[in-house]
Design a protein around this motif. Structure first.
Motif, PDB file in Angstrom:
ATOM      1  N   PRO A 114     -15.695  -6.750  21.546  1.00 43.51           N
ATOM      2  CA  PRO A 114     -14.821  -5.645  21.958  1.00 43.51           C
ATOM      3  C   PRO A 114     -15.575  -4.324  21.977  1.00 43.51           C
ATOM      4  O   PRO A 114     -16.577  -4.156  21.277  1.00 43.51           O
ATOM      5  N   PHE A 115     -15.099  -3.409  22.779  1.00 41.12           N
ATOM      6  CA  PHE A 115     -15.700  -2.081  22.821  1.00 41.12           C
ATOM      7  C   PHE A 115     -15.597  -1.404  21.459  1.00 41.12           C
ATOM      8  O   PHE A 115     -14.589  -1.528  20.759  1.00 41.12           O
ATOM      9  N   ASN A 116     -16.640  -0.684  21.106  1.00 43.44           N
ATOM     10  CA  ASN A 116     -16.633   0.153  19.912  1.00 43.44           C
ATOM     11  C   ASN A 116     -15.482   1.152  20.032  1.00 43.44           C
ATOM     12  O   ASN A 116     -15.341   1.839  21.039  1.00 43.44           O
ATOM     13  N   ILE A 117     -14.647   1.262  18.992  1.00 42.30           N
ATOM     14  CA  ILE A 117     -13.499   2.160  19.037  1.00 42.30           C
ATOM     15  C   ILE A 117     -13.935   3.608  19.246  1.00 42.30           C
ATOM     16  O   ILE A 117     -13.231   4.398  19.883  1.00 42.30           O
ATOM     17  N   GLU A 118     -15.101   3.971  18.729  1.00 45.83           N
ATOM     18  CA  GLU A 118     -15.588   5.337  18.918  1.00 45.83           C
ATOM     19  C   GLU A 118     -15.896   5.614  20.389  1.00 45.83           C
ATOM     20  O   GLU A 118     -15.648   6.711  20.889  1.00 45.83           O
ATOM     21  N   THR A 119     -16.448   4.623  21.073  1.00 48.04           N
ATOM     22  CA  THR A 119     -16.730   4.786  22.493  1.00 48.04           C
ATOM     23  C   THR A 119     -15.436   4.918  23.284  1.00 48.04           C
ATOM     24  O   THR A 119     -15.327   5.757  24.182  1.00 48.04           O
ATOM     25  N   VAL A 120     -14.446   4.101  22.954  1.00 48.79           N
ATOM     26  CA  VAL A 120     -13.160   4.168  23.648  1.00 48.79           C
ATOM     27  C   VAL A 120     -12.501   5.522  23.415  1.00 48.79           C
ATOM     28  O   VAL A 120     -11.974   6.148  24.340  1.00 48.79           O
ATOM     29  N   ASN A 205     -22.069   0.819  23.405  1.00 49.37           N
ATOM     30  CA  ASN A 205     -22.877   1.688  22.556  1.00 49.37           C
ATOM     31  C   ASN A 205     -24.001   2.368  23.341  1.00 49.37           C
ATOM     32  O   ASN A 205     -24.437   3.466  22.990  1.00 49.37           O
ATOM     33  N   PHE A 206     -24.460   1.726  24.404  1.00 51.13           N
ATOM     34  CA  PHE A 206     -25.428   2.361  25.297  1.00 51.13           C
ATOM     35  C   PHE A 206     -24.808   3.599  25.950  1.00 51.13           C
ATOM     36  O   PHE A 206     -25.421   4.666  26.006  1.00 51.13           O
ATOM     37  N   VAL A 207     -23.570   3.459  26.435  1.00 57.11           N
ATOM     38  CA  VAL A 207     -22.876   4.598  27.035  1.00 57.11           C
ATOM     39  C   VAL A 207     -22.710   5.712  26.015  1.00 57.11           C
ATOM     40  O   VAL A 207     -22.984   6.880  26.289  1.00 57.11           O
ATOM     41  N   GLN A 208     -22.253   5.344  24.809  1.00 51.17           N
ATOM     42  CA  GLN A 208     -22.028   6.356  23.783  1.00 51.17           C
ATOM     43  C   GLN A 208     -23.325   7.069  23.415  1.00 51.17           C
ATOM     44  O   GLN A 208     -23.348   8.295  23.246  1.00 51.17           O
ATOM     45  N   ALA A 209     -24.403   6.312  23.295  1.00 51.55           N
ATOM     46  CA  ALA A 209     -25.693   6.919  22.955  1.00 51.55           C
ATOM     47  C   ALA A 209     -26.137   7.900  24.031  1.00 51.55           C
ATOM     48  O   ALA A 209     -26.554   9.026  23.733  1.00 51.55           O
ATOM     49  N   CYS A 210     -26.033   7.497  25.298  1.00 51.45           N
ATOM     50  CA  CYS A 210     -26.482   8.367  26.392  1.00 51.45           C
ATOM     51  C   CYS A 210     -25.610   9.613  26.506  1.00 51.45           C
ATOM     52  O   CYS A 210     -26.118  10.716  26.746  1.00 51.45           O
ATOM     53  N   VAL A 211     -24.295   9.458  26.325  1.00 53.73           N
ATOM     54  CA  VAL A 211     -23.407  10.615  26.396  1.00 53.73           C
ATOM     55  C   VAL A 211     -23.688  11.572  25.246  1.00 53.73           C
ATOM     56  O   VAL A 211     -23.668  12.793  25.416  1.00 53.73           O
TER      57      VAL A 211
END
Length: 247
Positions: A114-120, A205-211
């Motif tokens: 599942p997607f990381n809740i922090e990313t969502v 988590n890749f998206v969250q890291a880049c953002v």
């Protein structure tokens, strides 16, 4: 906050810090993994067959169950019917709004985690234009395009098609975006966003890291007026930089 297509997105900057991913194919077709696909059952609320976009992860109760009213009979005029059906399936309480928890249950990585809740939560905050803490269908449509754009970017840098980004792939991605970061920092970044201890990061988590890199870079640039990569700030300016990042 509202989504700006030139923010967290696809506009190459001229200075050395770089910019997030440009919207392009990078010259090769994406691998077959589905990242950020809706975790829908084989039967949608309307009884239609599996949408074929991602593989089923979990089912949802049928329309009208548990005393809830069924979803609207059809999408609003001009709406993509498939996207509307996904929204209806994810909106489990038929409120017309998606909460962070509803959206998280609907999004899966290429490895079915599942997607990381922090990313969502980050994504909801980006597209929640009316500051309700939820997203309606129009906001969901913008968010879905954002996920699709990031998916194509992720697939480009997932060179081995593993469904995750390792240290070398992350280094290649960030350098392609223009971020001149050391190997030591890349290692720290992987350690921060490696939620499973495997030495790599999943799509969410890749998206969250880049953002995060983009947002912090933007904050840094507010003080680095001569674009030399160095700033001198006082205590309150440092606090402001951190507070704005977390807002």
């Amino acid at each position: 906050m509202a989504y700006n297509p030139n923010q967290y997105g696809y506009q190459q900057q001229q200075y050395a810090y770089g910019a997030p991913p440009p919207q392009q194919s990078y010259g090769r077709a994406p691998p077959p993994q589905q990242y950020g696909s809706p975790a829908l059952s084989h039967q949608s609320y309307a009884g239609s067959p599996h949408v074929g976009y991602g593989q089923p992860s979990q089912g949802y109760p049928p329309a009208g169950s548990y005393g809830r009213p069924p979803p609207p009979a059809g999408p609003p005029p001009g709406t993509d019917p498939q996207l509307w059906s996904w929204f209806q399936a994810v909106d489990t309480d038929h409120s017309g709004q998606l909460t962070v928890d509803e959206l998280q249950r609907a999004l899966v990585n290429g490895d079915w985690s599942p997607f990381n809740i922090e990313t969502v939560r980050m994504m909801v905050n980006m597209f929640d234009t009316d500051n309700t803490g939820t997203i309606d269908f129009n906001e969901f449509a913008g968010l879905w395009k954002y996920i699709e754009d990031w998916k194509r970017c992720f697939q480009t840098f997932d060179a081995d098609g593993s469904g995750s980004i390792d240290r070398n792939e992350m280094k290649n991605a960030l350098r392609t975006f223009g971020y001149n970061l050391s190997d030591g920092f890349i290692t720290v970044l992987i350690q921060k966003f490696d939620k499973y201890g495997k030495g790599d990061v999943t799509f969410d988590n890749f998206v969250q890291a880049c953002v995060n890199i983009k947002t912090l870079t933007d904050s840094f640039q507010r003080f680095d007026t001569d674009r030399d990569g160095w700033i001198q700030i006082n205590y309150e300016q440092f606090l402001e930089l951190v507070i704005r990042q977390r807002a």
